[in-house]
Structures are given as structure tokens and as C-alpha cells.
Design an enzyme around this catalytic site. Structure first.
Site, PDB file in Angstrom:
ATOM      1  N   TRP A 115       0.524  -1.194   0.118  1.00  0.00           N
ATOM      2  CA  TRP A 115      -0.085   0.219   0.121  1.00  0.00           C
ATOM      3  C   TRP A 115       0.680   1.262  -0.156  1.00  0.00           C
ATOM      4  O   TRP A 115       0.229   2.252  -0.282  1.00  0.00           O
ATOM      5  CB  TRP A 115      -1.103  -0.107   0.936  1.00  0.00           C
ATOM      6  CG  TRP A 115      -2.296  -0.621   1.258  1.00  0.00           C
ATOM      7  CD1 TRP A 115      -1.754  -1.952   0.427  1.00  0.00           C
ATOM      8  CD2 TRP A 115      -3.356  -0.208   1.898  1.00  0.00           C
ATOM      9  NE1 TRP A 115      -3.613  -2.529   0.289  1.00  0.00           N
ATOM     10  CE2 TRP A 115      -4.230  -0.852   1.071  1.00  0.00           C
ATOM     11  CE3 TRP A 115      -3.938   0.838   2.036  1.00  0.00           C
ATOM     12  CZ2 TRP A 115      -5.588  -0.788   0.926  1.00  0.00           C
ATOM     13  CZ3 TRP A 115      -5.188   1.136   2.170  1.00  0.00           C
ATOM     14  CH2 TRP A 115      -6.515   0.088   1.262  1.00  0.00           C
ATOM     15  N   PRO A 135       1.860   6.752  -0.568  1.00  0.00           N
ATOM     16  CA  PRO A 135       0.528   5.251  -0.244  1.00  0.00           C
ATOM     17  C   PRO A 135      -0.533   5.320  -1.467  1.00  0.00           C
ATOM     18  O   PRO A 135      -0.410   6.317  -2.185  1.00  0.00           O
ATOM     19  CB  PRO A 135      -0.227   5.955   0.801  1.00  0.00           C
ATOM     20  CG  PRO A 135       0.125   7.587   1.291  1.00  0.00           C
ATOM     21  CD  PRO A 135       0.822   7.597  -0.167  1.00  0.00           C
ATOM     22  N   CYS A 136      -0.576   3.863  -1.755  1.00  0.00           N
ATOM     23  CA  CYS A 136      -1.840   4.209  -3.071  1.00  0.00           C
ATOM     24  C   CYS A 136      -2.942   3.756  -2.647  1.00  0.00           C
ATOM     25  O   CYS A 136      -3.487   4.290  -1.107  1.00  0.00           O
ATOM     26  CB  CYS A 136      -1.767   2.477  -3.461  1.00  0.00           C
ATOM     27  SG  CYS A 136      -0.144   2.263  -4.683  1.00  0.00           S
ATOM     28  N   GLY A 137      -3.814   4.365  -3.169  1.00  0.00           N
ATOM     29  CA  GLY A 137      -5.470   4.727  -3.084  1.00  0.00           C
ATOM     30  C   GLY A 137      -5.101   5.834  -1.624  1.00  0.00           C
ATOM     31  O   GLY A 137      -6.255   4.867  -0.855  1.00  0.00           O
TER      32      GLY A 137
END
Lengths: 186, 356
Positions: A115, A135-137
Site C-alpha cells: 500500500w 500510499p496507493c489509494g
């Protein structure tokens, strides 16, 4: 010892910075950082420039100091953490040394989860290589964080609260811990 | 229409590359290497062509290649054409660069491990562009391995625009459509597509355009580009990585100048869409200036000493600032779908009013 300076809020883009801090004590215990009580009021869409200088005494010369900058990404419309580390004599830490210095459990878990990624990139304002934690998303899990809060559903969320919540997750990778009192104040 | 994109794709800059004197171990010193560098390419990709020229004279050690122009270390992830447009106010042909194989300035430049680093940086930018245009990176993340390879190869070879279009069109990074852009690439759309419309795949476009703006400011006017001050530090360039939202106003064309001004609100705070004196006055009325004296005072401060966009250079050309922005986006964009704009800004001259 925590010394805080607040500068005037401007409409020009800036970033939040926390510099010269020690995130881990000599005994490798949790190091709680005393953060400033309240941030600058009237946050606008753009980040403000706030200098928070923290002086921490240390007897050990090989304890790394960290500079943390929170910068807003206009492309992804989320905050991103830029950081760098150096020893007391100014010698910078490379990626491998930083990896070793990160708090074992939380950092490893978050990085392994895919992540969060740490990359070496150029600081958008300072023209120097820094480390970037992205961080993703972010927008997705930030929504999850606020999902359960009824008052948020009614009133939306202030920039301060958003950043504190965001930092409470992201900061774990570098070992920055937000005192609960700060979150309860909102 | 394809012609414009083809010209851009095939644009190249002649380079004359000198080995840094500290790394010359033989006499006579080697002649500089001459190479034609694609504008849309990156300097580290040229190293396999340059190194053989110098390898016999290099001191022993491991290569850590970097370039400088007049002492300024060059950021390797910026496409070559943009470096040239930015750092050579008056284009220098050939462009004289210095190559180093040792002593990488790790405190200034992020590390570069050859082609892999450049490719990573390129794909990352492509993801960012996809996020800006579509609101997500899915199309890039879901690219098949063969497609990825073909896309990258078409970029580094820089000769194969057809291959690039074939692969990149699958990414649905589309084109900007308004009635000012002769738009041959969008398939079954109306001639007038407004922001937020779904395209033929059902994906909602955000109406945001990926831009990278490089601004260098000058305090004084200069007539000749040769007199322009030399950029000797990256701190003299403001780098702005922020998307532009195209504001469609009925009947009004959103121009290149409008786009640039929207990215520099600290210098161009007015909401008006054109650069006329009349529209500025319109805005002043809206700002509720209380007394008539004050409004006169305000007027005298906002004379022609406002900040001024002196130059916008894109892919080596300086288009008229009134050109429709959508045309610029559709034709002058780089392969990673960012539009790179080099802007020279003349800073406002602060006048102290005589009636205070």
C-alpha cells in the site's frame, strides 16, 4: 522540548514541515513526539507554510534526525510525505540505512502490504533528492477512515483533521506517533 | 493534422558532447562526440552511443553518468528537448554539453541507473497523467507486458509514431475536444464535447490536462534572447506540476495564455479570460472598491507593470499566445501525455504611487 513557530498563512502554495526531529530514542523504545497543540487556523485548499522547529537533546551521535514535509499533490489531490534523514554531523542516510532505522513492525507491515512505497525523488520545491512515501489509494482509505464518523457525514472534515488522520496512518512508517489528545481535540 | 504530431515526434537536437577534463587520461584528448538527440528522449538513453567514443580514455572505475550544461547538472528525467528549450534562451546549435562518468552529484541529482531508471520515471509520469485525465491509473496498470515493451521501445527509438499511437490509444488518454481543436483522434464523439462527458468507452473524463510548467523570471525587459540572463541554478526555475482545468466559456476560446495564467494565480489573479485592459476594469468593479479615489489609486497601481508572459516555448516552438489551448494539448504533448511548457515571466515592477 518542543518549540513552535507559526508563520502567517499565505495563499501561495507551500508545505508543512517538521524538521530536526529524532523519531527513535537511544534505547529503541517508542519515542513520543510532542506536537504543537493547534495548527494555523483558516486552512485553505492550498497548504500553508508552517515551520515547526523541534530541538531534541541527544547524547548519541549516531541517532538519525528526520525532516518531514507534507506536500500536496495537485495531480492526485492527496497529501504526500517527503522525508530525509541525517546524522548529527550532517551526514545523510541512504535508502538502506533508513530502511534499517524504520520501526520494525509497523513499517514492515505497511510496506509489505504494497500500500505504501518509498522512492527517492526530487523535492518539488527544494531541488534536492528526498525520499517520498506515497500510499496507493489514499483517497479511498481516507474515505474509509471517515466513514464511521457521523459528524463527518453531517459536517464534512476540516483540513486539520484530515491531515492528522492521514498522518496517523502514514506517519507509522517512519515512526511518527500522533498523541491521542490531538485527535480527541477535534 | 497528423503532420504536427509527426514533426514533434521526430524533432531532434544536435549535441556536441565533451568529456569532462578531469576524466581525460590520454593525450591528445578525445574529440567531442556528435549525436542527434530526440527531443522526446532522455539524456541517459544516449549513453550507449556516447560511451564507446570515450571509453579508451576514461580513468578506471565504475560508471555513474551525468551531464552538465555550463556547470549546471542536468536533471536526467526531464526530456532532452525541454532541457534545451529551458536552458538555451537563444538556441545553441550544436548544443554543447559535458558528460561525466565519475563523481555523480548525489546531493543534487536523484540516482540514475541507466535505461531502467528512465523507464520507471516515464511509466510513473504516464500513470500520473492517466490519473489526471481519467481519475484513475487503471489503464496504465492493466497494460499487458508486450504492450508495455512496445510502448517503451517506440519512445526510445523515437522513430515509430505509428507503433506508439497503436499502443497508447488503448490507454484511453484521449484528446481534448472543443470546437477549436481539429480533432481527428476521438472516434464517435460530437464535434463539441464538454468537460465531464463520457467518451465512447463510458469513462468519464475529468477535464483536467496534465501540465509541467517551468518558469524562469526576469526583472527587466530584454529585446534579444542572447541578453537573457543565464540559468546557473535550478533554484532560478520554478517547477509547477499542476493540471489545468479548461474553463469553457460560451463562444470564448480558452487560449494558451489563459492556461498559463491559470497556473500562476499569484501573478494573474484576475478571473477574466483575456488580456485586455477593459476586462481588468470589469473585474475591478466586482472587487467592490469603496471610494472613487481608491479606485483611481488602484488603477494607477495596476498599469502595464503587471507580470507579463514574455515567452512560451513548447517543443522548441513559440506559438502565438492566442492559439487555442486544446490544439496545443492535442499536438504538442510528450509521449507520457504531459504538456511541458517553458515560460519566461517578466516580474511586476513595483511602483510606489506618488500620491500616498
Amino acid at each position: 522540548m518542543c518549540k513552535m513557530q507559526e508563520s502567517a498563512s499565505t495563499m501561495v502554495e507551500g508545505y508543512l514541515s517538521l524538521e530536526n526531529i529524532i523519531l527513535r530514542s537511544i534505547e529503541e523504545e517508542h519515542d513520543e513526539l510532542s506536537c504543537p497543540q493547534k495548527e494555523e487556523t483558516s486552512c485553505s485548499e492550498k497548504e500553508e507554510l508552517i515551520d515547526i522547529a523541534t530541538l531534541v537533546q541527544s547524547n548519541c551521535s549516531k541517532v538519525p534526525y528526520y525532516d518531514l514535509h507534507i506536500i500536496y499533490s495537485a495531480s492526485y489531490r492527496v497529501p504526500v510525505l517527503f522525508f530525509r534523514a541525517y546524522y548529527g554531523d550532517g551526514e545523510p542516510l541512504g535508502f538502506n540505512e533508513i530502511e534499517k532505522d524504520l520501526p520494525a513492525h509497523s513499517a514492515k507491515a505497511l510496506l509489505d502490504s504494497k500500500w505504501m512505497f518509498i522512492t527517492q525523488e526530487e523535492h518539488p520545491y527544494l531541488n534536492r533528492p528526498w525520499f517520498k512515501l506515497h500510499p496507493c489509494g489514499t483517497s479511498e482509505w481516507m474515505k474509509l477512515l471517515f466513514h464511521v464518523d457521523v459528524s463527518v457525514a453531517k459536517n464534512g472534515v476540516t483540513v486539520e483533521l484530515y491531515l492528522l488522520s492521514w498522518l496517523s496512518v502514514v506517519g507509522q512508517v517512519v515512526g511518527l506517533r500522533i498523541p491521542l489528545e490531538m485527535l480527541n481535540q477535534q | 493534422m497528423m503532420e504536427a504530431r509527426k514533426y514533434v515526434w521526430e524533432g531532434a537536437i544536435p549535441l556536441q558532447i565533451h568529456l569532462h577534463e578531469s576524466e581525460v587520461t590520454t593525450l591528445p584528448p578525445p574529440l567531442p562526440a556528435l549525436i542527434l538527440a530526440p527531443r522526446i528522449g532522455y539524456l541517459p538513453l544516449l549513453v550507449p552511443h556516447i560511451k564507446p567514443h570515450f571509453s579508451s580514455t576514461l580513468p578506471p572505475g565504475i560508471d555513474t553518468v551525468w551531464f552538465d550544461y555550463k556547470g549546471l547538472p542536468l536533471k536526467w528525467y526531464i526530456p532532452t528537448g525541454i532541457l534545451f528549450d529551458l536552458l538555451c534562451a537563444e538556441p545553441e546549435r550544436p548544443w554543447n554539453l559535458t558528460v561525466h562518468f565519475r563523481g555523480y552529484p548525489g546531493n543534487i541529482l536523484i540516482p540514475c541507473e541507466g535505461e531502467d531508471s528512465v523507464k520507471w520515471s516515464f511509466i510513473n509520469s504516464l500513470k500520473e497523467a492517466a490519473y489526471i485525465i481519467n481519475g484513475n491509473c487503471k489503464s496504465v496498470m492493466n497494460m499487458s507486458q508486450p504492450d508495455q515493451v512496445e510502448l517503451w521501445r517506440s519512445v526510445i527509438n523515437a522513430g515509430n509514431l505509428e507503433a506508439y499511437i497503436r499502443v497508447s490509444s488503448k490507454l484511453k488518454l484521449g484528446t481534448v475536444g472543443d470546437e477549436y481543436a481539429a480533432d481527428l483522434y476521438s472516434s464517435s464523439l460530437n464535434s463539441r464535447q464538454s468537460i465531464g462527458d463520457t467518451d465512447s468507452t463510458g469513462q468519464v473524463k475529468t477535464g483536467r490536462v496534465p501540465i509541467r510548467l517551468y518558469v524562469w523570471s526576469v526583472n527587466e525587459d530584454f529585446d534579444d534572447l542572447e541578453d537573457a540572463p543565464q540559468i546557473d541554478s535550478w533554484d532560478k526555475i520554478s517547477y509547477i506540476n499542476r493540471p489545468v482545468e479548461i474553463h469553457g466559456e460560451e463562444g470564448k476560446c480558452f487560449t494558451l495564455l489563459d492556461a498559463v495564467k491559470s497556473l500562476l494565480p499569484e501573478y494573474f489573479p484576475y478571473k477574466s479570460l483575456n488580456n485586455e485592459e477593459s476586462s481588468r476594469e470589469e473585474d475591478k468593479d466586482e472587487e467592490k472598491v469603496p471610494s472613487e479615489n481608491l479606485s483611481e489609486h488602484v488603477e494607477s497601481c495596476y498599469s502595464s507593470d503587471d507580470a507579463e508572459v514574455k515567452l512560451v516555448r513548447i517543443q522548441g516552438i513559440e506559438p502565438k499566445l492566442e492559439i487555442p489551448f486544446s490544439w496545443v494539448v492535442n499536438n504538442l504533448v510528450n509521449p507520457e501525455h504531459f504538456l511541458h511548457l517553458c515560460v519566461c515571466l517578466k516580474l511586476p515592477q513595483v511602483k510606489i504611487p506618488s500620491d500616498t
